[in-house]
Design a protein around this motif. Structure first.
Motif: not given
Ligand code: FAD
Length: 409
Positions: A177-181, A391-393
Protein backbone atom coordinates in the motif's frame (compact mmCIF):
# COMPACT_ATOMS: atom_id res chain seq x y z
CA UNK A 1 17.35 20.67 23.09
CA UNK A 2 17.04 17.94 25.71
CA UNK A 3 15.15 18.97 28.84
CA UNK A 4 16.57 18.91 32.37
CA UNK A 5 14.77 15.65 33.20
CA UNK A 6 17.11 13.87 30.80
CA UNK A 7 20.34 15.47 32.02
CA UNK A 8 22.03 12.19 32.87
CA UNK A 9 21.75 10.86 29.33
CA UNK A 10 24.68 11.73 27.02
CA UNK A 11 22.48 13.04 24.24
CA UNK A 12 24.95 15.20 22.40
CA UNK A 13 28.26 16.79 23.20
CA UNK A 14 28.60 20.56 23.31
CA UNK A 15 30.56 20.29 20.06
CA UNK A 16 27.55 18.71 18.41
CA UNK A 17 25.30 21.56 19.47
CA UNK A 18 27.71 24.35 18.61
CA UNK A 19 28.03 23.56 14.98
CA UNK A 20 29.18 25.91 12.29
CA UNK A 21 28.47 24.97 8.75
CA UNK A 22 29.25 27.21 5.83
CA UNK A 23 29.85 26.29 2.21
CA UNK A 24 33.47 26.51 1.11
CA UNK A 25 34.43 28.57 -1.97
CA UNK A 26 34.42 25.58 -4.35
CA UNK A 27 31.03 24.44 -2.99
CA UNK A 28 29.63 27.96 -3.44
CA UNK A 29 30.95 27.92 -7.02
CA UNK A 30 29.14 24.61 -7.61
CA UNK A 31 25.94 26.10 -6.14
CA UNK A 32 26.21 29.00 -8.59
CA UNK A 33 26.88 26.60 -11.50
CA UNK A 34 23.72 24.61 -10.65
CA UNK A 35 21.67 27.82 -10.25
CA UNK A 36 22.84 28.98 -13.68
CA UNK A 37 21.98 25.60 -15.21
CA UNK A 38 18.49 25.73 -13.67
CA UNK A 39 17.90 29.30 -14.86
CA UNK A 40 18.94 28.22 -18.37
CA UNK A 41 16.68 25.15 -18.32
CA UNK A 42 13.57 26.65 -16.72
CA UNK A 43 10.51 24.94 -18.12
CA UNK A 44 6.99 24.41 -16.81
CA UNK A 45 7.20 20.86 -18.20
CA UNK A 46 9.86 19.90 -15.70
CA UNK A 47 9.49 22.44 -12.89
CA UNK A 48 6.50 22.75 -10.60
CA UNK A 49 5.56 26.33 -9.75
CA UNK A 50 4.19 25.14 -6.38
CA UNK A 51 6.62 22.41 -5.46
CA UNK A 52 5.80 20.02 -2.66
CA UNK A 53 8.03 17.07 -1.76
CA UNK A 54 6.29 14.46 -3.88
CA UNK A 55 5.75 16.66 -6.92
CA UNK A 56 9.46 16.51 -7.63
CA UNK A 57 9.29 12.94 -8.93
CA UNK A 58 10.54 11.87 -12.37
CA UNK A 59 7.17 10.84 -13.79
CA UNK A 60 7.18 12.19 -17.37
CA UNK A 61 9.48 11.82 -20.43
CA UNK A 62 10.44 15.51 -20.12
CA UNK A 63 11.51 14.99 -16.51
CA UNK A 64 13.47 11.88 -17.47
CA UNK A 65 15.28 13.86 -20.17
CA UNK A 66 16.07 16.52 -17.54
CA UNK A 67 17.50 13.84 -15.24
CA UNK A 68 19.74 12.58 -18.04
CA UNK A 69 21.01 16.13 -18.49
CA UNK A 70 21.99 16.22 -14.82
CA UNK A 71 23.75 12.88 -15.37
CA UNK A 72 25.66 14.19 -18.40
CA UNK A 73 27.05 16.95 -16.22
CA UNK A 74 28.29 14.32 -13.74
CA UNK A 75 25.88 15.49 -11.03
CA UNK A 76 24.36 12.10 -10.19
CA UNK A 77 26.19 10.03 -7.56
CA UNK A 78 28.85 12.68 -6.98
CA UNK A 79 29.66 11.25 -3.55
CA UNK A 80 29.78 7.60 -4.68
CA UNK A 81 33.13 5.76 -4.67
CA UNK A 82 35.04 6.07 -7.96
CA UNK A 83 35.04 2.27 -8.47
CA UNK A 84 31.26 2.56 -8.99
CA UNK A 85 31.49 5.57 -11.29
CA UNK A 86 31.20 8.24 -8.58
CA UNK A 87 33.51 11.22 -8.06
CA UNK A 88 34.12 10.71 -4.34
CA UNK A 89 33.10 14.30 -3.66
CA UNK A 90 31.81 15.31 -0.24
CA UNK A 91 28.08 14.71 0.39
CA UNK A 92 27.80 18.52 0.51
CA UNK A 93 27.71 18.50 -3.29
CA UNK A 94 24.67 16.19 -3.32
CA UNK A 95 23.06 18.47 -0.73
CA UNK A 96 23.77 21.62 -2.77
CA UNK A 97 22.28 19.99 -5.89
CA UNK A 98 19.17 18.70 -4.09
CA UNK A 99 18.48 22.06 -2.47
CA UNK A 100 18.88 23.99 -5.72
CA UNK A 101 16.54 21.57 -7.52
CA UNK A 102 13.95 21.94 -4.75
CA UNK A 103 14.06 25.76 -4.96
CA UNK A 104 13.13 25.49 -8.65
CA UNK A 105 10.55 22.73 -8.19
CA UNK A 106 12.69 20.52 -10.43
CA UNK A 107 12.66 16.69 -10.19
CA UNK A 108 14.95 15.08 -7.62
CA UNK A 109 17.36 12.21 -8.23
CA UNK A 110 16.55 10.93 -4.69
CA UNK A 111 15.48 7.28 -4.77
CA UNK A 112 17.93 5.84 -7.31
CA UNK A 113 21.04 7.70 -6.25
CA UNK A 114 20.31 8.23 -2.58
CA UNK A 115 18.46 5.10 -1.47
CA UNK A 116 18.80 2.16 -3.88
CA UNK A 117 22.28 3.02 -5.19
CA UNK A 118 23.80 3.69 -1.78
CA UNK A 119 22.31 0.52 -0.30
CA UNK A 120 23.49 -1.60 -3.26
CA UNK A 121 27.00 -0.18 -2.88
CA UNK A 122 27.01 -1.35 0.76
CA UNK A 123 25.15 -4.64 0.46
CA UNK A 124 24.41 -5.60 -3.18
CA UNK A 125 26.01 -8.50 -5.07
CA UNK A 126 28.64 -7.68 -7.70
CA UNK A 127 26.12 -8.64 -10.38
CA UNK A 128 23.49 -6.23 -9.04
CA UNK A 129 26.03 -3.44 -8.74
CA UNK A 130 27.16 -3.99 -12.34
CA UNK A 131 23.59 -4.07 -13.55
CA UNK A 132 22.03 -1.13 -11.70
CA UNK A 133 24.68 1.38 -10.64
CA UNK A 134 25.71 2.56 -14.14
CA UNK A 135 22.05 2.98 -15.15
CA UNK A 136 21.37 5.03 -12.01
CA UNK A 137 24.36 7.26 -12.73
CA UNK A 138 23.16 7.80 -16.31
CA UNK A 139 19.74 8.87 -15.04
CA UNK A 140 18.05 6.12 -17.03
CA UNK A 141 16.17 4.27 -14.36
CA UNK A 142 13.48 5.02 -11.75
CA UNK A 143 12.54 3.05 -8.64
CA UNK A 144 9.45 2.59 -6.49
CA UNK A 145 9.92 1.72 -2.83
CA UNK A 146 7.56 -0.85 -1.30
CA UNK A 147 7.62 -1.30 2.46
CA UNK A 148 4.12 -0.29 3.67
CA UNK A 149 1.14 -2.64 3.62
CA UNK A 150 -2.46 -2.41 4.82
CA UNK A 151 -1.43 -3.66 8.31
CA UNK A 152 2.19 -2.59 8.27
CA UNK A 153 2.76 1.16 8.08
CA UNK A 154 4.51 2.65 11.09
CA UNK A 155 5.36 -0.91 12.09
CA UNK A 156 6.76 -1.77 8.67
CA UNK A 157 8.53 -4.85 10.07
CA UNK A 158 5.07 -6.44 10.39
CA UNK A 159 4.94 -6.74 6.58
CA UNK A 160 3.25 -9.87 5.32
CA UNK A 161 3.83 -9.91 1.56
CA UNK A 162 4.85 -13.59 1.25
CA UNK A 163 7.92 -14.76 -0.65
CA UNK A 164 8.16 -18.55 -0.77
CA UNK A 165 10.92 -20.70 -2.20
CA UNK A 166 10.27 -22.31 -5.59
CA UNK A 167 13.28 -24.17 -6.95
CA UNK A 168 16.22 -21.81 -6.50
CA UNK A 169 13.92 -18.77 -6.93
CA UNK A 170 10.91 -17.25 -5.17
CA UNK A 171 7.19 -16.75 -5.67
CA UNK A 172 5.56 -13.64 -4.14
CA UNK A 173 1.90 -13.21 -3.13
CA UNK A 174 0.15 -10.38 -1.25
CA UNK A 175 -0.21 -6.60 -1.45
CA UNK A 176 1.62 -3.34 -0.79
CA UNK A 177 0.00 0.00 0.00
CA UNK A 178 1.16 3.60 -0.62
CA UNK A 179 3.83 2.72 -3.20
CA UNK A 180 4.22 6.21 -4.56
CA UNK A 181 6.09 5.85 -7.87
CA UNK A 182 4.76 2.42 -8.91
CA UNK A 183 2.86 3.79 -11.92
CA UNK A 184 5.94 5.17 -13.68
CA UNK A 185 8.97 3.43 -12.09
CA UNK A 186 11.02 0.78 -13.91
CA UNK A 187 11.95 -1.29 -10.87
CA UNK A 188 10.35 -2.16 -7.56
CA UNK A 189 12.56 -2.18 -4.43
CA UNK A 190 10.27 -4.25 -2.25
CA UNK A 191 10.42 -5.91 1.17
CA UNK A 192 8.82 -9.36 1.59
CA UNK A 193 8.47 -11.93 4.37
CA UNK A 194 10.78 -14.87 3.74
CA UNK A 195 10.57 -16.33 7.27
CA UNK A 196 7.04 -16.36 8.74
CA UNK A 197 8.38 -17.35 12.18
CA UNK A 198 10.62 -14.31 12.61
CA UNK A 199 9.73 -10.60 12.56
CA UNK A 200 12.69 -8.31 11.82
CA UNK A 201 14.98 -11.18 10.83
CA UNK A 202 12.45 -12.69 8.42
CA UNK A 203 12.40 -9.95 5.77
CA UNK A 204 14.21 -9.93 2.42
CA UNK A 205 14.49 -7.06 -0.08
CA UNK A 206 13.87 -7.89 -3.73
CA UNK A 207 14.40 -5.88 -6.92
CA UNK A 208 11.65 -6.73 -9.42
CA UNK A 209 10.79 -5.12 -12.77
CA UNK A 210 7.66 -3.03 -12.33
CA UNK A 211 6.06 -4.64 -15.41
CA UNK A 212 6.66 -8.19 -14.15
CA UNK A 213 3.78 -10.63 -14.88
CA UNK A 214 1.53 -10.98 -11.82
CA UNK A 215 2.03 -7.39 -10.58
CA UNK A 216 -0.93 -5.03 -10.82
CA UNK A 217 -1.24 -1.40 -9.72
CA UNK A 218 -4.24 0.64 -8.54
CA UNK A 219 -4.12 4.41 -7.97
CA UNK A 220 -4.87 6.21 -4.70
CA UNK A 221 -5.20 10.01 -4.78
CA UNK A 222 -4.08 11.85 -1.66
CA UNK A 223 -5.48 14.99 -0.04
CA UNK A 224 -2.53 16.83 -1.65
CA UNK A 225 -3.58 15.84 -5.23
CA UNK A 226 -0.65 13.44 -5.57
CA UNK A 227 -0.97 9.91 -6.81
CA UNK A 228 0.24 6.97 -4.78
CA UNK A 229 -0.70 3.31 -5.31
CA UNK A 230 -1.74 -0.10 -4.12
CA UNK A 231 0.31 -2.91 -5.68
CA UNK A 232 -0.93 -6.50 -5.84
CA UNK A 233 1.27 -9.60 -6.23
CA UNK A 234 -0.26 -12.71 -7.71
CA UNK A 235 2.22 -15.58 -8.10
CA UNK A 236 5.07 -13.24 -9.02
CA UNK A 237 7.98 -15.59 -9.79
CA UNK A 238 11.53 -14.28 -9.59
CA UNK A 239 14.97 -15.87 -9.72
CA UNK A 240 17.61 -15.85 -6.94
CA UNK A 241 19.24 -12.85 -8.67
CA UNK A 242 16.28 -10.67 -7.56
CA UNK A 243 17.41 -10.84 -3.90
CA UNK A 244 19.24 -7.77 -2.57
CA UNK A 245 22.14 -8.78 -0.31
CA UNK A 246 21.30 -11.70 1.98
CA UNK A 247 18.01 -13.50 2.56
CA UNK A 248 16.35 -12.44 5.87
CA UNK A 249 18.71 -9.46 6.28
CA UNK A 250 16.37 -7.02 4.54
CA UNK A 251 15.27 -5.16 7.65
CA UNK A 252 18.81 -3.88 8.24
CA UNK A 253 18.94 -2.52 4.68
CA UNK A 254 15.46 -0.99 5.00
CA UNK A 255 16.39 0.84 8.22
CA UNK A 256 19.55 2.26 6.64
CA UNK A 257 17.56 3.26 3.55
CA UNK A 258 14.86 4.94 5.69
CA UNK A 259 17.51 7.06 7.39
CA UNK A 260 18.82 8.04 3.97
CA UNK A 261 15.26 8.82 2.79
CA UNK A 262 14.54 11.20 5.67
CA UNK A 263 17.79 12.96 4.93
CA UNK A 264 18.30 12.72 1.16
CA UNK A 265 14.70 13.30 0.13
CA UNK A 266 13.60 16.18 2.31
CA UNK A 267 15.19 19.35 0.99
CA UNK A 268 14.10 22.63 2.50
CA UNK A 269 14.25 24.76 -0.68
CA UNK A 270 10.52 24.45 -1.38
CA UNK A 271 9.65 25.72 2.10
CA UNK A 272 12.10 28.61 1.73
CA UNK A 273 10.37 29.65 -1.48
CA UNK A 274 6.96 29.51 0.21
CA UNK A 275 8.10 31.68 3.10
CA UNK A 276 9.61 34.12 0.58
CA UNK A 277 6.29 34.24 -1.31
CA UNK A 278 4.35 34.80 1.91
CA UNK A 279 6.65 37.61 3.03
CA UNK A 280 6.31 39.28 -0.37
CA UNK A 281 2.53 38.99 -0.10
CA UNK A 282 2.45 40.57 3.38
CA UNK A 283 4.71 43.32 2.12
CA UNK A 284 2.53 44.19 -0.87
CA UNK A 285 -1.07 43.33 0.09
CA UNK A 286 -3.80 45.67 1.26
CA UNK A 287 -6.79 44.55 3.29
CA UNK A 288 -9.80 46.91 3.53
CA UNK A 289 -7.63 49.79 2.30
CA UNK A 290 -4.90 49.17 4.89
CA UNK A 291 -1.42 47.85 4.25
CA UNK A 292 -1.09 44.33 5.62
CA UNK A 293 2.52 44.98 6.56
CA UNK A 294 1.39 47.62 9.09
CA UNK A 295 -0.90 45.17 10.87
CA UNK A 296 0.73 44.10 14.20
CA UNK A 297 -0.85 40.62 14.10
CA UNK A 298 0.42 40.02 10.54
CA UNK A 299 3.90 41.25 11.54
CA UNK A 300 4.08 38.92 14.55
CA UNK A 301 2.87 35.98 12.48
CA UNK A 302 5.37 36.54 9.70
CA UNK A 303 8.24 37.07 12.16
CA UNK A 304 7.42 33.74 13.76
CA UNK A 305 7.26 31.92 10.42
CA UNK A 306 10.65 33.29 9.37
CA UNK A 307 12.16 32.29 12.71
CA UNK A 308 10.78 28.77 12.45
CA UNK A 309 12.23 28.43 8.96
CA UNK A 310 15.61 29.40 10.40
CA UNK A 311 15.27 26.72 13.11
CA UNK A 312 14.46 24.15 10.38
CA UNK A 313 17.60 25.20 8.51
CA UNK A 314 19.71 24.75 11.63
CA UNK A 315 18.28 21.28 12.23
CA UNK A 316 19.04 20.37 8.63
CA UNK A 317 22.63 21.56 9.09
CA UNK A 318 22.97 19.25 12.09
CA UNK A 319 21.91 16.32 9.88
CA UNK A 320 24.48 17.23 7.26
CA UNK A 321 27.15 17.82 9.85
CA UNK A 322 26.58 14.33 11.32
CA UNK A 323 26.48 12.73 7.86
CA UNK A 324 29.79 14.40 6.95
CA UNK A 325 31.32 12.67 9.95
CA UNK A 326 30.34 9.35 8.25
CA UNK A 327 27.62 8.68 10.78
CA UNK A 328 24.04 7.70 9.77
CA UNK A 329 22.22 10.68 11.34
CA UNK A 330 19.19 8.79 12.66
CA UNK A 331 18.14 11.10 15.52
CA UNK A 332 19.12 14.31 13.73
CA UNK A 333 17.11 13.23 10.66
CA UNK A 334 14.05 12.56 12.81
CA UNK A 335 14.35 15.94 14.53
CA UNK A 336 14.69 17.67 11.18
CA UNK A 337 11.83 15.77 9.52
CA UNK A 338 9.50 16.32 12.46
CA UNK A 339 10.19 20.03 12.83
CA UNK A 340 10.50 20.96 9.15
CA UNK A 341 7.31 19.17 8.11
CA UNK A 342 5.27 20.59 10.98
CA UNK A 343 6.80 24.01 10.24
CA UNK A 344 5.49 23.59 6.67
CA UNK A 345 2.00 23.07 8.09
CA UNK A 346 2.29 26.17 10.27
CA UNK A 347 3.50 28.25 7.30
CA UNK A 348 0.50 27.15 5.21
CA UNK A 349 -1.83 27.83 8.15
CA UNK A 350 -0.38 31.33 8.66
CA UNK A 351 -0.66 32.01 4.92
CA UNK A 352 -4.35 31.13 4.75
CA UNK A 353 -5.07 33.26 7.86
CA UNK A 354 -3.19 36.23 6.39
CA UNK A 355 -4.74 35.93 2.93
CA UNK A 356 -8.35 35.69 3.94
CA UNK A 357 -11.07 34.12 1.72
CA UNK A 358 -9.17 34.51 -1.61
CA UNK A 359 -6.39 32.36 -0.18
CA UNK A 360 -8.56 29.28 -0.10
CA UNK A 361 -9.29 29.30 -3.82
CA UNK A 362 -7.58 26.39 -5.58
CA UNK A 363 -4.74 26.57 -8.13
CA UNK A 364 -6.30 27.53 -11.46
CA UNK A 365 -9.41 29.14 -9.86
CA UNK A 366 -10.13 32.72 -10.93
CA UNK A 367 -8.94 35.17 -8.29
CA UNK A 368 -6.88 32.58 -6.37
CA UNK A 369 -4.21 34.42 -4.41
CA UNK A 370 -0.69 33.37 -5.49
CA UNK A 371 -2.47 30.94 -7.82
CA UNK A 372 -3.67 28.81 -4.91
CA UNK A 373 -0.13 27.96 -3.77
CA UNK A 374 -1.04 27.93 -0.09
CA UNK A 375 -4.42 26.29 -0.48
CA UNK A 376 -2.60 23.32 -2.02
CA UNK A 377 0.20 23.53 0.50
CA UNK A 378 -2.33 23.47 3.37
CA UNK A 379 -3.62 20.13 2.09
CA UNK A 380 -0.29 18.71 0.96
CA UNK A 381 1.63 19.39 4.16
CA UNK A 382 -0.63 16.89 5.92
CA UNK A 383 0.88 14.23 3.66
CA UNK A 384 4.41 15.41 4.53
CA UNK A 385 3.85 14.54 8.17
CA UNK A 386 2.97 10.91 7.28
CA UNK A 387 5.18 9.74 4.37
CA UNK A 388 8.68 8.52 5.31
CA UNK A 389 7.47 7.82 8.88
CA UNK A 390 4.74 9.76 10.70
CA UNK A 391 5.55 12.57 13.13
CA UNK A 392 4.69 10.36 16.14
CA UNK A 393 7.25 7.82 14.97
CA UNK A 394 9.90 10.54 14.66
CA UNK A 395 9.11 11.55 18.26
CA UNK A 396 9.51 7.91 19.36
CA UNK A 397 12.94 7.75 17.67
CA UNK A 398 14.04 11.00 19.33
CA UNK A 399 12.80 9.78 22.72
CA UNK A 400 14.32 6.30 22.60
CA UNK A 401 17.44 6.60 20.45
CA UNK A 402 18.19 10.24 21.19
CA UNK A 403 17.23 10.57 24.84
CA UNK A 404 17.64 6.93 25.92
CA UNK A 405 14.08 6.73 27.24
CA UNK A 406 12.54 3.24 27.51
CA UNK A 407 10.58 1.87 24.53
CA UNK A 408 7.50 0.88 26.50
CA UNK A 409 6.19 2.82 29.46
C1 FAD B 1 1.51 10.19 0.17
C2 FAD B 1 2.18 9.01 0.79
C3 FAD B 1 3.23 8.40 0.11
C4 FAD B 1 3.83 7.27 0.63
N1 FAD B 1 4.80 6.63 -0.10
C5 FAD B 1 5.27 5.44 0.33
C6 FAD B 1 6.13 4.65 -0.49
O1 FAD B 1 6.51 5.06 -1.63
N2 FAD B 1 6.53 3.45 -0.04
C7 FAD B 1 6.15 2.96 1.17
O2 FAD B 1 6.57 1.86 1.53
N3 FAD B 1 5.33 3.68 1.99
C8 FAD B 1 4.87 4.89 1.59
N4 FAD B 1 4.02 5.62 2.38
C9 FAD B 1 3.53 5.02 3.63
C10 FAD B 1 3.97 5.72 4.88
O3 FAD B 1 5.31 5.42 5.19
C11 FAD B 1 2.98 5.26 5.97
O4 FAD B 1 1.72 5.83 5.64
C12 FAD B 1 3.40 5.71 7.33
O5 FAD B 1 4.54 5.00 7.72
C13 FAD B 1 2.26 5.52 8.35
O6 FAD B 1 1.74 4.24 8.27
P1 FAD B 1 0.15 4.01 8.19
O7 FAD B 1 -0.39 4.89 7.13
O8 FAD B 1 -0.10 2.54 8.07
O9 FAD B 1 -0.41 4.52 9.58
P2 FAD B 1 -0.39 3.75 10.96
O10 FAD B 1 0.95 3.11 11.17
O11 FAD B 1 -1.59 2.86 11.03
O12 FAD B 1 -0.53 4.93 11.98
C14 FAD B 1 -1.74 5.60 12.25
C15 FAD B 1 -1.47 6.69 13.30
O13 FAD B 1 -1.01 6.07 14.52
C16 FAD B 1 0.25 6.61 14.90
N5 FAD B 1 1.12 5.57 15.43
C17 FAD B 1 1.35 4.35 14.89
N6 FAD B 1 2.23 3.66 15.65
C18 FAD B 1 2.55 4.47 16.70
C19 FAD B 1 3.42 4.33 17.82
N7 FAD B 1 4.16 3.22 18.02
N8 FAD B 1 3.50 5.37 18.69
C20 FAD B 1 2.78 6.50 18.51
N9 FAD B 1 1.93 6.68 17.46
C21 FAD B 1 1.84 5.70 16.56
C22 FAD B 1 0.85 7.15 13.60
O14 FAD B 1 1.79 8.16 13.84
C23 FAD B 1 -0.38 7.68 12.87
O15 FAD B 1 -0.70 8.95 13.35
C24 FAD B 1 3.42 6.78 1.90
C25 FAD B 1 2.40 7.42 2.60
C26 FAD B 1 1.78 8.52 2.07
C27 FAD B 1 0.67 9.16 2.83
Amino acid sequence: MPGTACKAVPVASLGDWIMEFELRDEEKAFDEEVEQFLRDHQSPEVMDAHPEQLSQTVDTPAKRAFMRRLAERGWLGMSWPSEYGGRELSGIYDFVLTEALSRYGAPQPGKGVGIVGKTLIRHGSDEMKRRFLPQILRGEIEFAIGYSEPDAGSDAAAMRLRAERKGDGWVLNGAKLWTTSAHFADWYWVGARTDPDAKHKGITVFLIPMDHPGLSIRPIWTIGDERTNEVFFENVEVGPDAVVGHVNQGWTYICEALDLERFAMMPIGGLEKKVEALCAHVHAAEVSGRRLRDDPVARRRIARVVTELEVSRMLQKRVISAALKDRIPTVESSQYKLYMNECGQRVADAALDLMGPDGILRPGDEGALLDGKFERSYRYTVVDTIGGGASEIQKNIIATRGLGLPKNF
